[in-house]
Design an enzyme around this catalytic site. Structure first.
Site, short mmCIF file in Angstrom:
data_model
loop_
_atom_site.label_atom_id
_atom_site.label_comp_id
_atom_site.label_asym_id
_atom_site.label_seq_id
_atom_site.Cartn_x
_atom_site.Cartn_y
_atom_site.Cartn_z
N ASP A 121 0.84 -1.20 0.00
CA ASP A 121 0.00 0.00 0.00
C ASP A 121 0.88 1.25 0.00
OD1 ASP A 121 -2.20 -1.64 0.17
OD2 ASP A 121 -2.33 -1.49 2.36
N1 URA Z 1 -1.27 -5.92 3.85
C1 URA Z 1 -1.77 -4.68 3.84
O1 URA Z 1 -2.82 -4.42 4.39
N2 URA Z 1 -1.06 -3.71 3.20
C2 URA Z 1 0.14 -3.93 2.60
O2 URA Z 1 0.74 -3.00 2.06
C3 URA Z 1 0.64 -5.24 2.62
C4 URA Z 1 -0.08 -6.22 3.25
#
Ligand code: URA
Length: 230
Positions: free
Chosen positions: A106
């Site tokens: 993310d």
């Molecule tokens: N899980 C999440 O919620 N975000 C990420 O960036 C990676 C795994």
């Protein structure tokens, strides 16, 4: 990597068209193995060959495999919507070679991101069968109870998922931190799993993917080559 000419080697490494690469050599901007090179047609054995272009050092590799210490505020997309792209942190020569993220993080997640131009490697790392472990250092809003940890290990049901998803390990570090190991990679998986046990992720950092651990001396926003064995 087969024997080839210098201009073709430079082209394969993302330095432009054959013609542009030929000009780089003819303009005296290239060295091979520390020696100036003025013949674009010179035949070479390219794999592992050290070369420079405009005094910048490179090593010739058929495929690109690298790790990036992803900062917060960067999107894993090539065409990002609201934030800069992680590809802006890489040399344009590697971007030109078509590297892609091996799984996405993310925008607000930090830590270990692998990138490659090897489609088979991306497929193998993402394959459900291979169960590549990914370790996340999770900052949580509320302390995690033993019951919540047990739930994460036993499996939680997420919306739009056919089956409960489990953590393969979950360790309490302190009141505000847990370390979670997952072998699947669903959209927002850590945040959704933590929300499913009525807690909340405040910050997320990935420290391990398969055999690779983020080195403590790799600064945020910097990258380095990796050398997969498989
Ligand atoms: N899980 C999440 O919620 N975000 C990420 O960036 C990676 C795994």
């Amino acid at each position: 990597m087969k024997n080839t000419t210098v201009e073709r080697m430079l082209q394969s490494q993302g330095f432009g068209t054959r013609r542009e690469c030929r000009s780089l050599v003819l303009d005296g901007r290239v060295t091979l193995n520390g020696e100036p090179c003025d013949d674009p047609q010179q035949r070479i054995s390219p794999e592992g060959l050290p070369f420079t272009v405009d005094d910048e050092s490179w090593v010739c590799h058929e495929k690109v495999y690298l790790m990036l210490h992803k900062p917060a505020g960067y999107e894993c997309s090539r065409l990002p919507t609201y934030h800069p792209s992680v590809f802006a942190l890489l040399p344009p020569q590697l971007v030109a070679r078509g590297v892609q993220c091996v799984g996405r993080l993310d925008e607000d997640t930090t830590g270990l991101l692998l990138l490659t131009d090897d489609g088979q490697f991306i497929h193998a790392m993402g394959s459900g069968k291979r169960k590549v472990p990914k370790v996340y250092e999770v900052t949580i809003k509320h302390p995690m109870s033993d019951a919540q940890i047990a739930q994460l290990l036993a499996g939680v049901q997420l919306h739009d998922e056919p089956e409960p998803v489990t953590a393969s390990a979950c360790e309490r570090i302190d009141e505000q931190h847990i370390r979670l190991t997952l072998t699947s990679g669903k959209y927002h998986q850590v945040k959704r799993m933590v929300a499913a046990v009525e807690n909340r992720v405040e910050a997320l950092h990935r420290s391990v993917v398969g055999e690779w651990t983020l080195p403590p001396d790799l600064p945020i926003g910097k990258w380095q080559w990796i050398h997969p064995q498989t």
